[in-house]
Scaffold this active site. Structure first.
Site, PDB file in Angstrom:
ATOM      1  N   ARG A 176       7.080  -5.367   3.400  1.00 57.54           N
ATOM      2  CA  ARG A 176       6.825  -3.694   3.082  1.00 57.54           C
ATOM      3  C   ARG A 176       5.813  -3.824   3.921  1.00 57.54           C
ATOM      4  NH1 ARG A 176       9.327  -0.744  -1.761  1.00 57.54           N
ATOM      5  NH2 ARG A 176       9.524   0.774   0.358  1.00 57.54           N
ATOM      6  N   CYS A 234       1.897   1.760  -3.442  1.00 58.59           N
ATOM      7  CA  CYS A 234       3.111   1.734  -3.352  1.00 58.59           C
ATOM      8  C   CYS A 234       4.223   2.055  -3.299  1.00 58.59           C
ATOM      9  CB  CYS A 234       3.214   0.976  -5.067  1.00 58.59           C
ATOM     10  SG  CYS A 234       4.225   2.759  -5.999  1.00 58.59           S
TER      11      CYS A 234
END
Length: 298
Positions: A176, A234
């Protein structure tokens, strides 16, 4: 302050009669059955905490998927859980404390010092052959007084320039970070200047945090040094709290960007970088590197 409490210490606290509130934060994106998991077996006396409704405000694209609730709302939730001033609070889950860390961070941020994570979570409790119960705990309301601001936080403007003079850690899975996949957010990639630091690498194979010496070595390899300000983000500010806890266990303080990439990526004017960090080769396809949030974005 060390954020971790092991099963042995928790057992001693409970045996000594010290007022201790246990919070069961069973939650994962795509799994709406946290309460059912709680009812199937939890630490005796533990109160179920709904992350989506009690540890976050309503999702708004421009604030992220799990914006922080108003301080008054969080205090009301903490009182519903039965927390009084002076209590010890121990949070846990069944996923290496990836979700429970949000409760720990929010309590510490609200000025509640005696908040901990049960190292290893429910699995460690079961491994010690300790009992669980299957009833919904309804505690007497508490009287705790909370505020906000005890821990450092970033907004998007601060995150945009943090890497100029500090270290910005991206706690999501490496794929990611590199922009190879993005299951939920509108753009793939990472905040420019951020360093990939998958949260799962804070844990051993049993779901316990690595020893402090190993965590220090890990973070030093990532560039953590005394005198260099550290911040973490995050997907939506949940597992970044786990990274803050791991840094604390290693002896480092870190700020948290609550909006994280779910907020950042919803602002088209903010740049997104892709690919590996400069100077670091991309991992070999099919390698066995552990990820952070992987396909489950928090």
């Amino acid at each position: 302050m060390n954020p971790l409490m092991d099963v042995s210490r928790l057992r001693n606290l409970l045996a000594d009669g010290r007022r201790t509130v246990l919070l069961d934060v069973r939650w994962a994106l795509g799994d709406p059955h946290g309460r059912e998991h709680y009812l199937a077996g939890h630490l005796p006396g533990a109160v179920f905490v709904d992350l989506a409704t009690e540890l976050a405000a309503h999702a708004e694209p421009r604030r992220g998927r799990h914006p922080l609730p108003a301080p008054a709302d969080f205090q009301a939730a903490a009182r519903r859980w039965g927390i009084n001033d002076g209590d010890v609070v121990v949070a846990y889950d069944d996923t290496g404390n990836m979700a429970a860390a949000r409760a720990w961070w929010m309590l510490r941020h609200a000025g509640f010092a005696e908040a901990y994570l049960l190292d290893g979570g429910l699995a460690a409790w079961r491994a010690a052959d300790l009992p669980v119960e299957q009833v919904a705990v309804q505690p007497r309301p508490g009287n705790v007084t909370l505020a906000a601001g005890a821990l450092a936080v970033l907004d998007a403007a601060a995150a945009a320039t943090w890497a100029d003079g500090g270290l910005l850690l991206d706690a999501r899975a490496g794929e990611r970070y590199r922009g190879e996949v993005e299951p939920v957010d509108p753009r793939a990639g990472h905040i420019p200047g951020a360093v990939s630091a998958p949260t799962a690498e804070n844990l051993d194979s049993s779901g316990r945090f690595l020893p402090a010496s190993e965590l220090r070595a890990r973070f030093r390899d990532l560039g953590v040094r005394e005198g260099i300000p550290v911040a973490v983000y995050c997907g939506s500010g949940v597992t970044a709290a786990h990274q803050v806890a791991a840094l604390a266990a290693a002896g480092y303080e870190a700020a948290l960007y609550p909006g994280s990439f779910s907020e950042w990526s919803n602002h088209p004017d903010l740049p997104v970088a892709t690919g590996p960090e400069p100077g670091r080769p991309a991992p070999v396809p099919g390698g066995n590197a552990r990820g952070g949030e992987g396909s489950v974005a928090l």
